[in-house]
Write a protein that holds these residues in place. Sequence first.
Motif, PDB file in Angstrom:
ATOM      1  N   GLU A   7      -4.951  -1.478   5.165  1.00 19.31           N
ATOM      2  CA  GLU A   7      -4.233  -1.074   3.951  1.00 19.31           C
ATOM      3  C   GLU A   7      -3.228  -2.140   3.520  1.00 19.31           C
ATOM      4  OE1 GLU A   7      -2.544   2.730   4.848  1.00 19.31           O
ATOM      5  OE2 GLU A   7      -4.469   3.772   4.637  1.00 19.31           O
ATOM      6  N   GLU A  10      -5.198  -4.953   1.893  1.00 18.51           N
ATOM      7  CA  GLU A  10      -5.664  -4.493   0.582  1.00 18.51           C
ATOM      8  C   GLU A  10      -4.518  -4.505  -0.431  1.00 18.51           C
ATOM      9  OE1 GLU A  10      -7.405  -0.433  -1.469  1.00 18.51           O
ATOM     10  OE2 GLU A  10      -7.817  -0.813   0.659  1.00 18.51           O
ATOM     11  N   GLU A  11      -3.353  -4.046  -0.018  1.00 18.54           N
ATOM     12  CA  GLU A  11      -2.202  -4.046  -0.921  1.00 18.54           C
ATOM     13  C   GLU A  11      -1.807  -5.471  -1.293  1.00 18.54           C
ATOM     14  OE1 GLU A  11       2.334  -2.308  -1.255  1.00 18.54           O
ATOM     15  OE2 GLU A  11       1.002  -1.600   0.334  1.00 18.54           O
ATOM     16  N   ARG A  13      -3.767  -8.058  -1.488  1.00 17.35           N
ATOM     17  CA  ARG A  13      -4.781  -8.602  -2.407  1.00 17.35           C
ATOM     18  C   ARG A  13      -4.658  -8.018  -3.817  1.00 17.35           C
ATOM     19  NH1 ARG A  13      -9.977  -8.433   1.626  1.00 17.35           N
ATOM     20  NH2 ARG A  13      -9.462 -10.351   2.740  1.00 17.35           N
ATOM     21  N   ASN A  14      -4.330  -6.732  -3.913  1.00 20.07           N
ATOM     22  CA  ASN A  14      -4.365  -6.059  -5.210  1.00 20.07           C
ATOM     23  C   ASN A  14      -3.027  -6.004  -5.934  1.00 20.07           C
ATOM     24  OD1 ASN A  14      -7.113  -5.499  -4.855  1.00 20.07           O
ATOM     25  ND2 ASN A  14      -6.661  -3.622  -3.748  1.00 20.07           N
ATOM     26  N   ASN A  15      -1.921  -5.998  -5.216  1.00 24.42           N
ATOM     27  CA  ASN A  15      -0.635  -5.722  -5.860  1.00 24.42           C
ATOM     28  C   ASN A  15       0.360  -6.874  -5.829  1.00 24.42           C
ATOM     29  OD1 ASN A  15      -1.572  -3.118  -6.320  1.00 24.42           O
ATOM     30  ND2 ASN A  15      -0.713  -2.335  -4.431  1.00 24.42           N
ATOM     31  N   THR A  17       1.526 -10.690  -6.600  1.00 25.18           N
ATOM     32  CA  THR A  17       1.223 -11.883  -7.379  1.00 25.18           C
ATOM     33  C   THR A  17       2.200 -12.983  -6.990  1.00 25.18           C
ATOM     34  OG1 THR A  17       2.659 -11.150  -9.160  1.00 25.18           O
ATOM     35  CG2 THR A  17       0.328 -10.595  -9.357  1.00 25.18           C
TER      36      THR A  17
END
Length: 63
Positions: A7, A10-11, A13-15, A17
């Motif tokens: 998790e 994943e966080e 990679r996705n959230n 920047t």
Amino acid sequence: MLTYIKESVEELRNNVTLPSRAESSNLMVVVAVFSILFALATWGVDSAFAQVIKAYFGFLSGN
């Protein structure tokens, strides 16, 4: 534990920047300037306390 790691990745990679190269450079300059200013302030306070302590102990010894 494995779920937590998955998790977290994943966080990331996705959230998350990353700032641009120009923004990173600007922030690096700001951090460097404040670090130098803080070091100079610390040196100044240390020097002042050293003088106060020397004067105090000189006064106690009668010099």
